[in-house]
Write a protein that holds these residues in place. Structure first.
Motif, PDB file in Angstrom:
ATOM      1  N   ASP A 252      24.586  -9.633  71.665  1.00 51.13           N
ATOM      2  CA  ASP A 252      23.914  -8.276  72.817  1.00 51.13           C
ATOM      3  C   ASP A 252      24.995  -7.249  72.341  1.00 51.13           C
ATOM      4  N   ASP A 255      23.676  -5.911  69.024  1.00 47.52           N
ATOM      5  CA  ASP A 255      22.476  -4.834  69.081  1.00 47.52           C
ATOM      6  C   ASP A 255      22.507  -3.807  70.213  1.00 47.52           C
ATOM      7  N   ASP A 258      23.550  -1.474  68.101  1.00 51.52           N
ATOM      8  CA  ASP A 258      22.740  -1.276  66.509  1.00 51.52           C
ATOM      9  C   ASP A 258      22.998  -1.646  65.071  1.00 51.52           C
TER      10      ASP A 258
END
Length: 605
Positions: A252, A255, A258
């Motif tokens: 998480d 992500d 990015d």
């Protein structure tokens, strides 16, 4: 000197320094005129009060004459170790080596308490524009300022001329998920175990100058390093391996930023390259107790007695394990104690959770998670980064001492073993790098195109009266006196001293001035040393150059003749780590402290 400067004690409520600097005095403490209202690094509704600092006599060695005529005998003390303890934001510093601050043995670093205090005291979580403040260190070094900026949720822009130091800065400020660290180390060690111990000629380092590799390394060390370089160069984790290694929370976090798997591979690779550099000095014939590469009598005896080098593969494994622990500490400081490493210390307050999984951690509120780090390979005197021009909220640095240490000589053995593993923009010419490092005495006197001794007056474009109102004539006296010493290297030392102030410091001050926002601070931490039996009052001269940048020829900035920093004042912090001075001759005396020159870019520019 004006009558105002000489009357330094005419009011019990006012404390004065040279040049008309005034601070409010309350008992034994003084409060600098910081002009918080002009500070872009603080939010518009900041509740911070102007800090006060106790006055005290400057600590100094025997026979040192410090204050010039008309200057105060006492100065404010900024005891950074104590000051960070007084901040009430839940962050503490247990020691100078916590987190990744000592991931590499870097010479002459300043303690993390200095940038930690300055960042937390003089910026807020969000600046006046409602964004994360941007911190600049033009002498990034090992990334001390960068680490403190990252964990305190500030963006960081670092500039570093030495590719090895840039590598250290980058690794120390780039979090890697702990699960990936463990996978990478285990996989690397397995690959190394499966590699036959021999000399791999294609992975044997080519030294870049006249340095003889065999003088500095025994055959078994050269063989072992070629094995490690081979595994490092060929090592790569697949996307599926990375994905499988990450916990849900780590995934998480990645992500949310990015971050690609390619970027994670890059971070792992940079870590492994740094571990080669860490191992090199430990297995070289250089004395580990000396900052530069020096084959001492002690080391020669150990080699003759068969006690050196230590087992290279065990040494490398120790470096991997210890650095992994530090990188896990960095991750945990940012995200909470979701992973436990040996000797783990919890020192902050970001995202701590009770079940150790990261569950419930709100990444949107974690400023450290979002804080960006950008470390450019460049020169502190010439860097020009358009996207950061006029965007820096606060700058903090500690430049090299004049002629104090050959930084290149201290890093070249490591650099030669990792040269071909560095990024494309980090490739360097050994001779040019040696000559370009600030403070270096590597100057070709035959190419100096000016009459000697050089003087600051030669490059002063203001009036003579303005020049005499500064302390720079005293710097010219220092340079002239060094030049006339009965010493083979007197001419060089005099010129290096002139160059340090007239070019290196003036140009750096101008570059920072250009990149700072109006109202932004530049905290310039500088030590003083003895050159040719002359104690050089570096902080005084830097302060005067900073205020008169527009009157110094060759600074290279678009600053009019009246332009320059506003001088807030100087303070001192006692030096507790004397590693830089071990083995040095101090017959001329030594100041036992470093100086903080407090500068502010005027708002009206």
């Amino acid at each position: 000197m004006s009558s105002e400067d000489s009357q330094l004690t005419d009011s019990p409520s006012v404390y004065r320094q040279y040049g008309g600097v005034q601070m409010r005095r309350d008992g034994e403490s003084v409060f600098p005129d910081l002009r918080f209202d002009d500070n872009p690094g603080m939010g518009v509704d900041t509740a911070k009060e102007v800090p006060g600092y106790p006055l005290g006599p400057v600590p100094k060695g025997d026979d040192v004459t410090y204050a010039y005529e008309g200057e105060p005998a006492e100065y404010p003390e900024m005891d950074f170790r104590s000051l960070v303890k007084e901040l009430d934001d839940g962050h503490s510093i247990p020691n100078t080596t916590y987190l990744t601050h000592s991931i590499h043995k870097h010479p002459a670093i300043f303690i993390p308490h200095i940038p930690s205090y300055l960042i937390r005291q003089f910026t807020d979580d969000l600046n006046e524009e409602g964004e994360r403040p941007l911190v600049l260190d033009p002498f990034s070094g090992s990334g001390t300022t960068g680490v403190e900026a990252k964990i305190n949720g500030r963006d960081y822009f670092g500039v570093e001329i030495n590719p090895l130091s840039r590598l250290v800065s980058e690794v120390s400020t780039s979090p890697i998920p702990p699960s990936l660290l463990e996978l990478a180390r285990d996989s690397f060690e397995q690959d190394l175990s499966d590699t036959e111990e021999q000399l791999y000629e294609e992975y044997d380092a080519e030294f870049l100058d006249r340095t003889k590799k065999e003088h500095w390394f025994e055959d078994q060390a050269i063989r072992g390093l070629s094995c490690i370089r081979k595994v490092t160069d060929e090592f790569e984790l697949g996307d599926d391996e990375i994905e499988a290694s990450l916990s849900d929370f780590e995934a998480d976090a990645i992500d949310d930023l990015d971050l690609s798997y390619e970027e994670l591979r890059h971070r792992v690779n940079r870590w492994f390259v740094l571990m080669i550099a860490n191992t090199v000095f430990e297995v070289s014939n250089a004395d580990p107790g000396v900052s530069k590469a020096y084959k001492s009598k002690k080391m020669r005896r150990k080699i003759e007695d068969g006690e050196h080098p230590p087992n290279l593969f065990e040494t490398h494994q120790e470096q991997l394990i210890e650095s992994e622990r530090k990188l896990v500490e960095l991750w945990n400081e940012i995200y909470g104690k979701a992973h436990v490493a040996p000797g783990q210390q919890r020192i902050g307050s970001f995202g701590d959770d009770s079940n150790g999984t990261g569950e419930g951690h709100d990444l949107s509120k974690n400023l450290a998670h979002k804080a960006k780090t950008d470390i450019r390979l460049g020169d502190a005197r010439t860097f020009d980064v358009p996207e950061y021009k006029g965007e820096v909220d606060i700058a903090i640095t500690s430049p090299p001492y004049i002629n104090a240490m050959n930084y290149y000589r201290g890093s070249k053995l490591r650099l030669f073993w990792i040269y071909d593993l560095l990024a494309d923009d980090e490739k360097f010419d050994a001779t040019e790098l040696r000559k370009s490092i600030v403070g270096s005495n590597s100057v070709s006197m035959s190419k100096v195109k000016q009459d000697l001794p050089a003087s600051i007056r030669d490059i002063w474009v203001g009036t003579d009266e303005e020049f005499e109102a500064t302390r720079l004539p005293k710097l010219d006296d220092d340079i002239a006196n060094i030049h006339t010493l009965d010493h083979n290297d007197a001419e060089r030392k005099a010129y290096v001293t002139w160059k340090f102030f007239a070019e290196d410091m003036a140009q750096n001050l101008a570059r920072v001035y250009e990149h700072l926002k109006p109202g932004g601070y530049y905290f310039f931490v500088i030590g003083e040393n003895t050159i040719g039996e002359r104690l050089i009052h570096s902080h005084k001269y830097v302060a005067d150059i900073a205020q008169n940048l527009g009157k110094i020829e060759g600074h290279g900035a678009d600053i009019d003749e009246k332009g320059g920093f506003r001088f807030i004042g100087s303070a001192w912090d006692q030096i507790t780590n004397r590693d830089l001075f071990q083995g040095r001759n101090h017959e001329g005396g030594v100041i036992e402290c470093e100086w903080v020159v407090m500068l502010q870019k005027p708002r009206d520019d």
